[in-house]
Write a protein that holds these residues in place. Structure first.
Motif, mmCIF file in Angstrom:
data_model
loop_
_atom_site.group_PDB
_atom_site.id
_atom_site.type_symbol
_atom_site.label_atom_id
_atom_site.label_comp_id
_atom_site.label_asym_id
_atom_site.label_seq_id
_atom_site.Cartn_x
_atom_site.Cartn_y
_atom_site.Cartn_z
ATOM 1 N N GLY A 166 0.788 -1.224 0.000
ATOM 2 C CA GLY A 166 0.000 0.000 0.000
ATOM 3 C C GLY A 166 0.822 1.277 0.000
ATOM 4 N N LEU A 167 0.097 2.387 -0.115
ATOM 5 C CA LEU A 167 0.681 3.720 -0.143
ATOM 6 C C LEU A 167 -0.034 4.580 0.883
ATOM 7 C CD1 LEU A 167 2.518 5.847 -1.616
ATOM 8 C CD2 LEU A 167 0.533 6.333 -3.069
ATOM 9 N N LYS A 168 0.768 5.403 1.621
ATOM 10 C CA LYS A 168 0.194 6.321 2.600
ATOM 11 C C LYS A 168 0.478 7.760 2.174
ATOM 12 C CE LYS A 168 -0.162 3.096 6.363
ATOM 13 N NZ LYS A 168 -0.283 2.963 7.828
ATOM 14 N N TRP A 169 -0.219 8.683 2.823
ATOM 15 C CA TRP A 169 -0.243 10.057 2.345
ATOM 16 C C TRP A 169 1.086 10.794 2.502
ATOM 17 C CZ3 TRP A 169 -3.312 12.220 -0.924
ATOM 18 C CH2 TRP A 169 -4.626 11.782 -1.063
ATOM 19 N N ILE A 170 1.864 10.509 3.529
ATOM 20 C CA ILE A 170 3.103 11.252 3.791
ATOM 21 C C ILE A 170 4.279 10.466 3.231
ATOM 22 C CG2 ILE A 170 4.533 12.355 5.548
ATOM 23 C CD1 ILE A 170 2.083 12.356 7.382
ATOM 24 N N PRO A 171 4.810 10.870 2.070
ATOM 25 C CA PRO A 171 5.839 10.060 1.396
ATOM 26 C C PRO A 171 7.247 10.321 1.929
ATOM 27 C CG PRO A 171 5.331 11.967 0.061
ATOM 28 C CD PRO A 171 4.446 12.066 1.284
ATOM 29 N N LEU A 172 7.412 10.228 3.256
ATOM 30 C CA LEU A 172 8.713 10.513 3.868
ATOM 31 C C LEU A 172 9.325 9.284 4.522
ATOM 32 C CD1 LEU A 172 7.961 13.995 5.502
ATOM 33 C CD2 LEU A 172 9.082 13.515 3.320
ATOM 34 N N GLY A 173 8.895 8.147 4.128
ATOM 35 C CA GLY A 173 9.425 6.921 4.714
ATOM 36 C C GLY A 173 8.666 5.719 4.203
ATOM 37 N N GLY A 174 8.572 4.735 5.050
ATOM 38 C CA GLY A 174 7.863 3.519 4.691
ATOM 39 C C GLY A 174 8.191 2.451 5.705
ATOM 40 N N PHE A 175 7.629 1.288 5.542
ATOM 41 C CA PHE A 175 7.930 0.192 6.465
ATOM 42 C C PHE A 175 7.632 -1.147 5.813
ATOM 43 C CE2 PHE A 175 3.533 1.353 7.242
ATOM 44 C CZ PHE A 175 2.882 0.131 7.342
ATOM 45 N N CYS A 176 8.347 -2.140 6.324
ATOM 46 C CA CYS A 176 8.140 -3.526 5.918
ATOM 47 C C CYS A 176 7.905 -4.321 7.188
ATOM 48 C CB CYS A 176 9.377 -4.034 5.162
ATOM 49 S SG CYS A 176 9.307 -5.784 4.728
ATOM 50 N N ASP A 177 6.711 -4.834 7.356
ATOM 51 C CA ASP A 177 6.309 -5.539 8.583
ATOM 52 C C ASP A 177 6.588 -7.025 8.429
ATOM 53 O OD1 ASP A 177 5.182 -6.419 10.907
ATOM 54 O OD2 ASP A 177 3.110 -6.020 10.317
#
Length: 406
Positions: A58-69
């Motif tokens: 998925g994609l979230k609104w604040i494109p300043l990072g991310g994560f892999c769970d």
């Protein structure tokens, strides 16, 4: 518009880097058989997501990072019964290390790819100041008769030392009168007091070619050390009639070696910048309150994007790409520091457990339990607060007193 385009393009480059960082974790985890629950780019509210297999993307609104769970990153993470056999903490130490280091390795690969593309298309900056020749002039003239010192419209009889001697663009000067020259500053220092025939060796296509250059004395303006604010004074200096390369050219094949060597130089510079990081923070604070902004102070994503925008606006694409590569190397190295919550901190904990259990085995004892991350939470919180404060300072400085290209 060019500035805005540059800012957006650089920010997009950062987003792609972050997305690929997390993708590095995901791909290696899946390759080893670990369960990856989610892979998201960005933070904050969800824009959209979809599920493929057992993983939600998925994609979230604040494109300043991310994560892999990844399920069971530590033994204290809750996992469902069906996830337990594939929990990350159950896998061998080296596999967990590879997964956690994969993000930084991805940054290193991205940085190398950017440098290779630069080398193959526009060359790489001459950071080591090697005396590689970019231009050989048809003549050289005095400052009084030629403001540019090397007039393309030469008069009959004007001297052309380098050209007459057979020096060619792409050559690298390796010695003057038998004295080795590592940088173009060495060449200038050795040539300026000379006049007449001088033994010069150049490296051309991997071979050393001996030449004789008839050095001429010409008049040039220099700053008077006794009066640095006054007018330049005219002095006589030896001249070869050439200029040195600010960019080293490569072709598609030689660009591999050029990019590899340049990558090594950038790793050294990145480490030096990291070591200097704490001592430069006071200068950032000073710049927020009106002090002059030191161009060597740390910048945030905001500042880097602004510089990227100015580089595009001024047509400095080489600077844009170099900045993007530098950022990838910096983030990659920084993320490997043995501090939680960075990947390097998790790697340090994993290897602490491995070494501890090896020592216990030598003493005839069983393996110890997993490290209690809750005991490290206080240190983690302190480091997060420090990181947040530094980020806030650099963002503020980049807004109120940004570093600008001259």
């Amino acid at each position: 518009m060019a500035y805005v385009f540059g800012v957006v393009l650089f920010a997009l480059g950062i987003c792609v880097s972050v997305a690929l960082h997390e993708a590095g974790h995901m791909v290696t985890a899946k390759a080893f058989g670990m369960k990856v629950r989610r892979y998201f780019v960005g933070f904050g509210p969800k824009v959209f997501s979809f599920r493929r297999g057992e993983t939600e993307y998925g994609l979230k609104w604040i494109p300043l990072g991310g994560f892999c769970d990844i399920a069971g990153m530590t033994a204290l993470d809750e996992v469902t019964p069906d996830e337990a056999p594939r929990a990350m903490w159950r896998f061998k130490t080296w596999k967990r290390t590879v997964v956690m280091a994969a993000g930084s390795v991805t940054h290193f690969i991205l940085g190398f790819v950017v440098l290779y593309l630069m080398a193959a298309t526009m060359g790489l900056p001459n950071l080591t100041a090697e005396p590689a020749i970019s231009t050989v002039y048809d003549c050289v003239r005095d400052a009084q008769t030629d403001e540019e010192f090397a007039n393309p419209v030469c008069r009959p009889g004007d001297p052309a030392p380098a050209k007459s001697a057979g020096i060619q663009p792409g050559d690298e000067i390796v010695s003057i009168n038998g004295q080795h020259t590592e940088t173009y500053a060495d060449v200038t220092t050795l040539v300026q007091p000379l006049s007449g025939p001088v033994a010069v060796e150049v490296e051309r296509d991997g071979q050393v070619v001996p030449l004789t250059v008839d050095v001429v004395q010409v008049e040039r303006p220099v700053q008077d050390p006794a009066d640095p604010n006054g007018p330049d004074k005219i002095v006589s200096v030896g001249s070869l009639g050439l200029t040195f390369a600010n960019m080293i050219p490569y072709n598609a094949a030689t660009a591999l070696g050029g990019a590899a060597g340049f990558t090594g130089d950038m790793f050294v510079q990145t480490w030096q910048r990291l070591m200097e990081f704490p001592e430069r923070i006071p200068a950032v604070v000073s710049s927020i309150f009106g002090g002059e902004r030191d161009p060597n102070t740390p910048v945030s994503v905001v500042g880097a994007s602004r510089i990227g925008g100015e580089a595009v606006e001024q047509g400095l694409w080489s600077l844009f790409l170099l900045l993007l590569a530098s950022l990838n190397f910096f983030v990659g190295v920084f993320n490997l520091l043995p501090l939680l919550p960075l990947d390097g901190g998790h790697i340090a904990v994993v290897w602490y457990e491995r070494v501890r259990d090896w020592v216990r085995k030598l003493r005839g004892k069983g393996a110890g339990g997993p490290v209690d991350y809750s005991k490290l939470s206080a240190v983690t919180v302190v480091l997060v607060l420090i990181g947040g404060a530094v980020t806030l300072l650099t963002v503020t400085a980049d807004i109120v007193n940004p570093i600008r290209l001259q």
